[in-house]
Every structure is written in structure tokens, then in C-alpha cells.
Design a protein around this motif. Structure first.
Motif, mmCIF file in Angstrom:
data_model
loop_
_atom_site.group_PDB
_atom_site.id
_atom_site.type_symbol
_atom_site.label_atom_id
_atom_site.label_comp_id
_atom_site.label_asym_id
_atom_site.label_seq_id
_atom_site.Cartn_x
_atom_site.Cartn_y
_atom_site.Cartn_z
ATOM 1 N N GLU A 176 17.262 -72.213 -18.423
ATOM 2 C CA GLU A 176 18.226 -71.102 -18.328
ATOM 3 C C GLU A 176 18.886 -70.789 -19.661
ATOM 4 O OE1 GLU A 176 21.022 -70.478 -15.047
ATOM 5 O OE2 GLU A 176 20.082 -72.224 -14.098
ATOM 6 N N THR A 177 19.166 -71.822 -20.445
ATOM 7 C CA THR A 177 19.888 -71.635 -21.704
ATOM 8 C C THR A 177 18.962 -71.523 -22.914
ATOM 9 O OG1 THR A 177 20.169 -74.020 -21.991
ATOM 10 C CG2 THR A 177 21.938 -72.833 -20.834
ATOM 11 N N ASN A 178 17.642 -71.529 -22.656
ATOM 12 C CA ASN A 178 16.646 -71.448 -23.731
ATOM 13 C C ASN A 178 16.781 -72.581 -24.741
ATOM 14 O OD1 ASN A 178 15.404 -69.058 -22.755
ATOM 15 N ND2 ASN A 178 17.114 -67.889 -23.558
ATOM 16 N N ASP A 179 17.102 -73.766 -24.254
ATOM 17 C CA ASP A 179 17.246 -74.953 -25.093
ATOM 18 C C ASP A 179 15.883 -75.631 -25.235
ATOM 19 O OD1 ASP A 179 17.796 -77.413 -26.252
ATOM 20 O OD2 ASP A 179 19.444 -77.903 -24.892
ATOM 21 N N VAL A 180 15.150 -75.227 -26.264
ATOM 22 C CA VAL A 180 13.776 -75.680 -26.465
ATOM 23 C C VAL A 180 13.692 -77.192 -26.610
ATOM 24 C CG1 VAL A 180 11.801 -75.576 -28.028
ATOM 25 C CG2 VAL A 180 13.020 -73.484 -27.428
ATOM 26 N N SER A 181 14.575 -77.792 -27.383
ATOM 27 C CA SER A 181 14.531 -79.243 -27.589
ATOM 28 C C SER A 181 14.657 -79.997 -26.272
ATOM 29 C CB SER A 181 15.637 -79.684 -28.543
ATOM 30 O OG SER A 181 15.404 -79.163 -29.820
ATOM 31 N N SER A 182 15.554 -79.537 -25.406
ATOM 32 C CA SER A 182 15.731 -80.199 -24.113
ATOM 33 C C SER A 182 14.549 -79.941 -23.188
ATOM 34 C CB SER A 182 17.031 -79.746 -23.458
ATOM 35 O OG SER A 182 18.136 -80.216 -24.204
ATOM 36 N N MET A 183 13.996 -78.729 -23.222
ATOM 37 C CA MET A 183 12.810 -78.450 -22.402
ATOM 38 C C MET A 183 11.681 -79.410 -22.763
ATOM 39 S SD MET A 183 12.427 -74.346 -21.871
ATOM 40 C CE MET A 183 13.154 -73.669 -23.347
ATOM 41 N N VAL A 184 11.480 -79.618 -24.051
ATOM 42 C CA VAL A 184 10.429 -80.522 -24.522
ATOM 43 C C VAL A 184 10.763 -81.964 -24.147
ATOM 44 C CG1 VAL A 184 9.297 -81.434 -26.592
ATOM 45 C CG2 VAL A 184 9.682 -78.973 -26.357
#
Length: 127
Positions: free
Chosen positions: A39-47
Motif C-alpha cells: 500500500e505504501t510502495n515500500d520496496v525494501s519491505s516488499m522484498v
């Protein structure tokens, strides 16, 4: 005296048992963290929270996700939640999630698997 030692040990075991999360809670927290990252476009956390089967290399996964975010493809997701979390076996869960993308409600089911590095949401499979 012996009675107090036994009571102390029982109290300690009770406290340790209460302070550790169940596997279901750990998996639910992981999925919620992943959904918040989406939702927040937090790429590091998605990975961090997901293994994408399209990108076995985490650096490549991060680069591709950043590119998707830069193109605005993922920025229309405005709401997510877990609809169902079902245990498949000791090392796998199925997480059915709800996403609102450009006002449209869609359900997805993601496998969540226990890996060497802990639990991971598995993404990139055919929908």
C-alpha cells in the motif's frame, strides 16, 4: 521451599508461553506487514517480506519493484486486508487477501512458506 520452586518454574513456563507468538500470529503479522508495504510502495519491505519466484535474486527483485513503482503501476492500491489465513501444513499457509485497486475489489491467495530465513509471502505465481 520445594513448593515455591515448583510454583516458580510453572510461572516461568507460563510467562514464556504467553510471550511467544503462535505460528498463526507470526504469519498473519508477516502478511499484514507485506500488505502495508504494498500500500505504501515500500520496496525494501516488499522484498524483505516476500520471495518473488520471478526474481530469485533479491537485488533484481528490488530493482524491478522500484521500476514498477516509478511507472506508477502499483500506486493505485488503496486498501488491503487478510480475508482468510489457512494452515496447509507445518511449513505452508494460504493467505487470501483483499485489495482495492483503482476502486475495484479483488481477492488474491498467496502461499506463505517457511524458509531458512523465516516465513515469506510467495508472489509472482500465475493468478
Amino acid at each position: 521451599m520445594r513448593k515455591f520452586i515448583v510454583l516458580g518454574i510453572l510461572l516461568l513456563l507460563f510467562l514464556v508461553g504467553c510471550s511467544t507468538k503462535t505460528t498463526d500470529e507470526k504469519v498473519a503479522t508477516l502478511v499484514n506487514n507485506y500488505l502495508e508495504a504494498v500500500e505504501t510502495n515500500d520496496v525494501s519491505s516488499m522484498v524483505k517480506y516476500a520471495d518473488d519466484i520471478r526474481f530469485p535474486d533479491k537485488a533484481e527483485q528490488k530493482e524491478e519493484y522500484s521500476s514498477i513503482i516509478d511507472e506508477g503501476i502499483n500506486s493505485n492500491i488503496t486498501g488491503t486486508k487478510i480475508v482468510e489465513l489457512k494452515k496447509v501444513n507445518e511449513t505452508e499457509f494460504a493467505a487470501t487477501v483483499e485489495m482495492i485497486d483503482e476502486g475495484n475489489l479483488t481477492n488474491f491467495t498467496f502461499p506463505v512458506e517457511k524458509k531458512k530465513r523465516g516465513w515469506k509471502v510467495i508472489v509472482g505465481q500465475d493468478l
